[in-house]
Write an enzyme that holds these catalytic residues in place. Structure first.
Site, mmCIF file in Angstrom:
data_model
loop_
_atom_site.group_PDB
_atom_site.id
_atom_site.type_symbol
_atom_site.label_atom_id
_atom_site.label_comp_id
_atom_site.label_asym_id
_atom_site.label_seq_id
_atom_site.Cartn_x
_atom_site.Cartn_y
_atom_site.Cartn_z
ATOM 1 N N CYS A 1 11.239 5.326 8.181
ATOM 2 C CA CYS A 1 10.122 5.893 7.756
ATOM 3 C C CYS A 1 9.307 6.570 9.135
ATOM 4 O O CYS A 1 8.299 7.272 9.171
ATOM 5 C CB CYS A 1 9.176 4.973 7.106
ATOM 6 S SG CYS A 1 8.761 3.567 8.086
ATOM 7 N N LYS B 1 9.950 -8.637 -4.277
ATOM 8 C CA LYS B 1 10.913 -7.998 -5.069
ATOM 9 C C LYS B 1 11.509 -6.800 -4.105
ATOM 10 O O LYS B 1 10.934 -5.729 -3.570
ATOM 11 C CB LYS B 1 10.260 -6.945 -6.142
ATOM 12 C CG LYS B 1 10.822 -6.760 -7.380
ATOM 13 C CD LYS B 1 12.090 -5.675 -7.215
ATOM 14 C CE LYS B 1 11.774 -4.401 -6.979
ATOM 15 N NZ LYS B 1 13.014 -3.617 -6.430
ATOM 16 N N GLU C 1 16.784 -3.027 -4.892
ATOM 17 C CA GLU C 1 17.821 -3.314 -5.839
ATOM 18 C C GLU C 1 19.140 -2.650 -5.016
ATOM 19 O O GLU C 1 20.122 -3.150 -5.272
ATOM 20 C CB GLU C 1 17.586 -2.787 -7.010
ATOM 21 C CG GLU C 1 17.645 -1.232 -7.087
ATOM 22 C CD GLU C 1 16.594 -0.900 -6.952
ATOM 23 O OE1 GLU C 1 15.821 -1.426 -6.317
ATOM 24 O OE2 GLU C 1 16.196 0.491 -7.531
ATOM 25 N N SER D 1 8.783 5.082 -0.845
ATOM 26 C CA SER D 1 8.246 6.472 -1.057
ATOM 27 C C SER D 1 6.946 6.728 -1.580
ATOM 28 O O SER D 1 6.235 5.836 -2.272
ATOM 29 C CB SER D 1 9.299 7.252 -1.940
ATOM 30 O OG SER D 1 9.309 6.568 -3.310
HETATM 31 P P1 NAD Z 1 11.400 3.878 -3.059
HETATM 32 O O1 NAD Z 1 10.140 4.371 -3.465
HETATM 33 O O2 NAD Z 1 12.547 4.390 -4.157
HETATM 34 O O3 NAD Z 1 11.513 2.192 -3.591
HETATM 35 C C1 NAD Z 1 10.644 1.311 -2.904
HETATM 36 C C2 NAD Z 1 10.592 -0.086 -4.149
HETATM 37 O O4 NAD Z 1 9.853 0.343 -5.281
HETATM 38 C C3 NAD Z 1 12.006 -0.601 -4.284
HETATM 39 O O5 NAD Z 1 11.869 -2.122 -4.388
HETATM 40 C C4 NAD Z 1 12.200 -0.044 -5.778
HETATM 41 O O6 NAD Z 1 13.036 -0.784 -6.503
HETATM 42 C C5 NAD Z 1 10.815 0.324 -6.287
HETATM 43 N N1 NAD Z 1 10.695 1.565 -7.346
HETATM 44 C C6 NAD Z 1 11.456 2.411 -7.364
HETATM 45 N N2 NAD Z 1 11.205 3.420 -8.054
HETATM 46 C C7 NAD Z 1 10.183 2.634 -8.701
HETATM 47 C C8 NAD Z 1 9.552 3.216 -10.028
HETATM 48 N N3 NAD Z 1 9.545 4.246 -10.615
HETATM 49 N N4 NAD Z 1 8.642 2.332 -10.349
HETATM 50 C C9 NAD Z 1 8.554 0.871 -9.736
HETATM 51 N N5 NAD Z 1 9.053 0.633 -8.703
HETATM 52 C C10 NAD Z 1 10.002 1.451 -8.254
HETATM 53 O O7 NAD Z 1 11.841 3.845 -1.777
HETATM 54 P P2 NAD Z 1 13.191 3.491 -1.066
HETATM 55 O O8 NAD Z 1 14.095 4.978 -1.424
HETATM 56 O O9 NAD Z 1 13.754 2.266 -1.244
HETATM 57 O O10 NAD Z 1 12.843 3.841 0.559
HETATM 58 C C11 NAD Z 1 12.648 4.893 1.371
HETATM 59 C C12 NAD Z 1 11.102 5.261 1.288
HETATM 60 O O11 NAD Z 1 10.433 4.393 1.933
HETATM 61 C C13 NAD Z 1 10.990 6.634 2.141
HETATM 62 O O12 NAD Z 1 10.213 7.313 1.601
HETATM 63 C C14 NAD Z 1 10.424 5.797 3.555
HETATM 64 O O13 NAD Z 1 9.518 6.832 4.348
HETATM 65 C C15 NAD Z 1 9.499 4.823 2.658
HETATM 66 N N6 NAD Z 1 9.203 3.798 3.970
HETATM 67 C C16 NAD Z 1 8.015 3.936 4.466
HETATM 68 C C17 NAD Z 1 7.730 3.141 5.323
HETATM 69 C C18 NAD Z 1 6.501 2.845 6.047
HETATM 70 O O14 NAD Z 1 6.125 1.909 6.749
HETATM 71 N N7 NAD Z 1 5.447 3.960 5.617
HETATM 72 C C19 NAD Z 1 8.823 2.129 5.848
HETATM 73 C C20 NAD Z 1 9.858 2.018 5.289
HETATM 74 C C21 NAD Z 1 10.149 3.136 4.340
#
Ligand code: NAD
Length: 510
Positions: A296, A188, A191, A241
Site C-alpha cells: 500500500c 479475520k 483468506e 482496498s
Molecule cells: P481486500 O479489500 O480485497 O481484502 C481485505 C479484507 O477484506 C480481507 O480480509 C478480505 O477477506 C475482506 N473482504 C474482501 N472482499 C470483501 C467484501 N466484499 N466484503 C467484506 N469483506 C471483504 O484487499 P486485499 O486485496 O486483501 O489487499 C490489497 C489492498 O489493501 C490494496 O488496495 C492495498 O492498498 C490495501 N492496503 C492498504 C494498506 C494501508 O495501510 N492503507 C495496507 C495494506 C494494504
C-alpha cells in the site's frame, strides 16, 4: 481442476493442509461447509484449503473472547508487560518460520518477508512499554479537597480484518496494541494467506497468553459481515482496498462500533530537476517493484518535473534488467510472483491497455515474466500517463511504475493533491526549501523527503488521508493506543486517613 501440491506447508503443530479457525486457544475445524483455496504463487499450485466461518462460528469466537475478557483486563500491567516481552522473544526467535509461511502463500521473497516480520516486531516492542503508554493525568486539589484524574480503559472484544499483502505485519499493527491495552481480539485475516495468523496464535499461546484472548477466524464476506454486525464487538480495525474499507467503516459505525478502515493508495513520487537522479531511480525501482508492487506504500506513479524526465527514465530503464524475478525461496530472487493468477492477469491488462489510451510502454513486463506455472509478471515502466487513463487512475497493485511529465513543481503538487487517494507521497530534491513547502502543502498522511516508502516507525502512527483512510485515528503508535481505549475522568474527595499499618516487605506489583 487445481492441482494440490505434494508437499504441504509445515506448521508448528505439524502439516497444515487444512487451515482451520483458532478459537479459545485451540484449533476449531470449520463446519460451514464453505472453504477457499490457498496457493503457492511461485508454483501456481494449491497448497491448502482454508475453512470459511459461518455466522455461528464468528459468534463462538466472540464468546471465547468475551469469556477471557474479565481476567485479561484485570491482569496487572506489569504481568501484561512480562507477557509482551515473552511474545516479543518468541516472534523474534521464529521470525524466519513466519517469513517462510509468508513467502509460501503470498509469494514475496524471503528477505522481504523477513523485513515484514521485523517491522511488525517493532510494534510489539512498542507495546512492551504499555504501562508508560496507559499513564493518565492527575490534578491535585482541583477544588478544595478534590482531586481529578484521567484513566484509559480497554473497549472489550475488538476485531481486525486484514489484507493479503502483509499477512503478519498488519495483524500485528492491530492485535499487539489491542491486547496490550487489555482488550481481547478476533482476527479475520486474508483468506489468500491465512497461515501466519494461525502460527501467531500458537506463538501467543506458547508465550502464556490465556485462551480466548486471541482468536482467528477465516473467511470471506459472510465472516466480515458477522463481525461488523456482532453486538459484542466494540471496535473494528480494517486494512484493505478502498471500496471494502468504505463499506466496513460505514457498516461498523452503523452498528455502533468504533472503526478505523485503511484503504488503497496511489502513491506519487515527485522528482525535481535538481534531484540526485541515481538516488531517485534507485528509490523508484525499489519502491515500485519491491514485493511485486503489492504494497500500500509502493510508489506506483512518478511525477517528473521539467527536464529530469528523460534522465530519470533512462536511469530506471538501466536498472530494470538487473531486477531478479524468481521464486521467493531462492536467495538471489528480488521480486516474487503476484498473489493469484487473476490478479496477475488484471495487472498485465493495465500494461496491455496503456498504448490504446495514449501512454507509452517503455518496458513491458509481460515479455520478461519467468517461465512456469507461477503467477509471474516482469516489471513494467509506463511513460506519458495522465489523469483519465486507467493506468494512472487505478491502484494497479503490481510491478508497474507509471511516469507523468509536468513542467513545474506546482503542477506536480496539484496532481498529488487532486488524487482521490492520500496514503503516502515522496519528493526527491536537493532543495530544502521546496521540500519543506511540499511537506506543508501536500495532501497525504505520510510524506517522504528523499525517502520513497515513508512507513512511520512504531512510535508514530500509520495512516493516510482522503480515500486511503475512513475513521479518525491512524493505526499503531500513540493513535493505536487511543483507538483501543476510552477515557474516563474521576473526580474524588476523601476524608483524611484514619487507618494505617506497618509492612516491612518490599512492595510487590503482581
Ligand atoms: P481486500 O479489500 O480485497 O481484502 C481485505 C479484507 O477484506 C480481507 O480480509 C478480505 O477477506 C475482506 N473482504 C474482501 N472482499 C470483501 C467484501 N466484499 N466484503 C467484506 N469483506 C471483504 O484487499 P486485499 O486485496 O486483501 O489487499 C490489497 C489492498 O489493501 C490494496 O488496495 C492495498 O492498498 C490495501 N492496503 C492498504 C494498506 C494501508 O495501510 N492503507 C495496507 C495494506 C494494504
Amino acid at each position: 481442476m487445481t492441482e494440490v501440491a505434494e508437499a504441504p506447508i509445515a506448521g508448528r503443530s505439524g502439516e497444515l493442509k487444512r487451515i482451520s479457525h483458532w478459537i479459545g486457544g485451540q484449533t476449531v475445524e470449520g463446519t460451514s461447509g464453505r472453504s477457499g483455496p490457498v496457493f503457492n504463487p511461485a508454483k501456481g499450485v494449491q497448497t491448502a484449503e482454508v475453512d470459511f466461518a459461518s455466522v455461528e462460528e464468528i459468534d463462538r469466537a466472540v464468546q471465547a473472547a468475551m469469556a477471557a475478557l474479565p481476567d485479561w483486563r484485570a491482569m496487572s500491567l506489569s504481568r501484561r508487560t512480562e507477557l509482551f516481552f515473552r511474545i516479543r522473544q518468541l516472534v523474534d526467535e521464529h521470525r524466519e518460520d513466519i517469513a517462510k509461511l509468508l513467502t509460501a502463500e503470498h509469494g514475496k521473497v524471503l528477505s522481504d518477508a523477513m523485513g515484514e516480520v521485523a517491522r511488525g516486531l517493532e510494534v510489539i516492542e512498542y507495546c512492551c512499554g504499555i504501562p508508560e503508554l496507559l499513564k493518565g493525568e492527575f490534578s491535585e486539589q482541583a477544588s478544595s479537597g478534590i482531586d481529578v484524574y484521567s484513566i484509559r480503559q480497554p473497549l472489550g472484544v475488538v476485531a481486525g480484518i486484514t489484507p493479503f499483502n502483509f499477512p503478519a505485519m498488519v495483524p500485528m499493527w492491530m492485535w499487539a496494541p489491542a491486547l496490550a491495552c487489555g482488550n481481547t481480539f478476533v482476527l479475520k485475516p486474508s483468506e489468500k494467506d491465512p497461515s501466519a495468523s494461525v502460527y501467531t496464535a500458537e506463538l501467543l499461546k506458547e508465550a502464556g497468553v490465556p485462551d480466548g484472548v486471541f482468536n482467528v477466524v477465516h473467511g470471506d464476506k459472510v465472516a466480515v459481515d458477522a463481525i461488523l454486525e456482532h453486538p459484542e464487538i466494540k471496535a473494528v480495525s480494517f486494512v484493505g482496498s478502498t471500496p471494502i474499507a468504505r463499506y466496513v467503516y460505514e457498516t461498523a459505525t452503523k452498528h455502533g462500533k468504533r472503526a478505523q478502515a485503511l484503504g488503497g493508495a496511489k502513491n506519487h513520487m515527485i522528482v525535481l530537476p535538481d534531484a540526485d537522479v541515481d538516488m531517485a531511480a534507485d528509490a523508484a525501482v525499489s519502491a515500485a517493484y519491491g514485493s511485486a508492487g503489492e504494497r500500500c506504500m509502493a510508489i506506483s506513479q512518478v511525477v517528473a518535473v521539467g527536464d529530469v524526465a528523460d534522465r530519470f527514465i533512462e536511469a530506471v530503464k538501466a536498472r530494470i534488467p538487473k531486477v531478479k524475478v524468481g521464486d521467493g525461496m531462492q536467495p538471489d530472487s528480488e521480486m516474487g510472483p503476484l498473489v493469484t493468477r487473476e490478479h496477475r492477469d488484471k495487472v498485465a491488462g493495465y500494461v496491455a491497455g496503456t498504448a490504446g489510451e495514449g501512454g507509452t510502454v517503455v518496458v513491458d513486463g509481460r515479455e520478461s515474466a519467468p517461465e512456469g506455472d507461477g503467477f509471474w509478471l516482469g516489471v513494467s515502466l509506463l511513460d506519458d500517463l495522465k489523469p483519465g487513463m486507467k493506468a494512472y487512475d487505478d491502484e494497479i497493485f503490481g510491478p508497474v511504475l507509471g511516469v507523468t511529465r509536468v513542467d513545474t513543481y506546482d503542477e506536480a503538487v496539484k496532481l498529488v493533491n487532486e488524487n482521490p487517494y492520500g496514503n503516502g507521497t515522496a519528493i526527491f530534491t536537493r532543495d530544502g526549501g521546496v521540500a519543506r513547502r511540499f511537506q506543508f502543502e501536500v495532501q497525504a498522511g505520510m510524506v517522504g523527503i528523499n525517502v520513497p516508502i515513508p512507513v512511520p516507525v512504531a512510535y508514530y502512527s500509520f495512516g493516510g488521508w482522503k480515500a486511503s483512510l475512513f475513521g479518525d485515528t491512524h493505526i499503531y503508535g500513540p493513535e493505536g493506543i487511543s483507538f483501543y481505549t476510552r477515557g474516563k475522568v474521576v473526580t474524588s474527595r476523601w476524608p483524611d486517613p484514619a487507618t494505617s499499618k506497618v509492612d516491612l516487605g518490599f512492595p510487590q506489583t503482581r
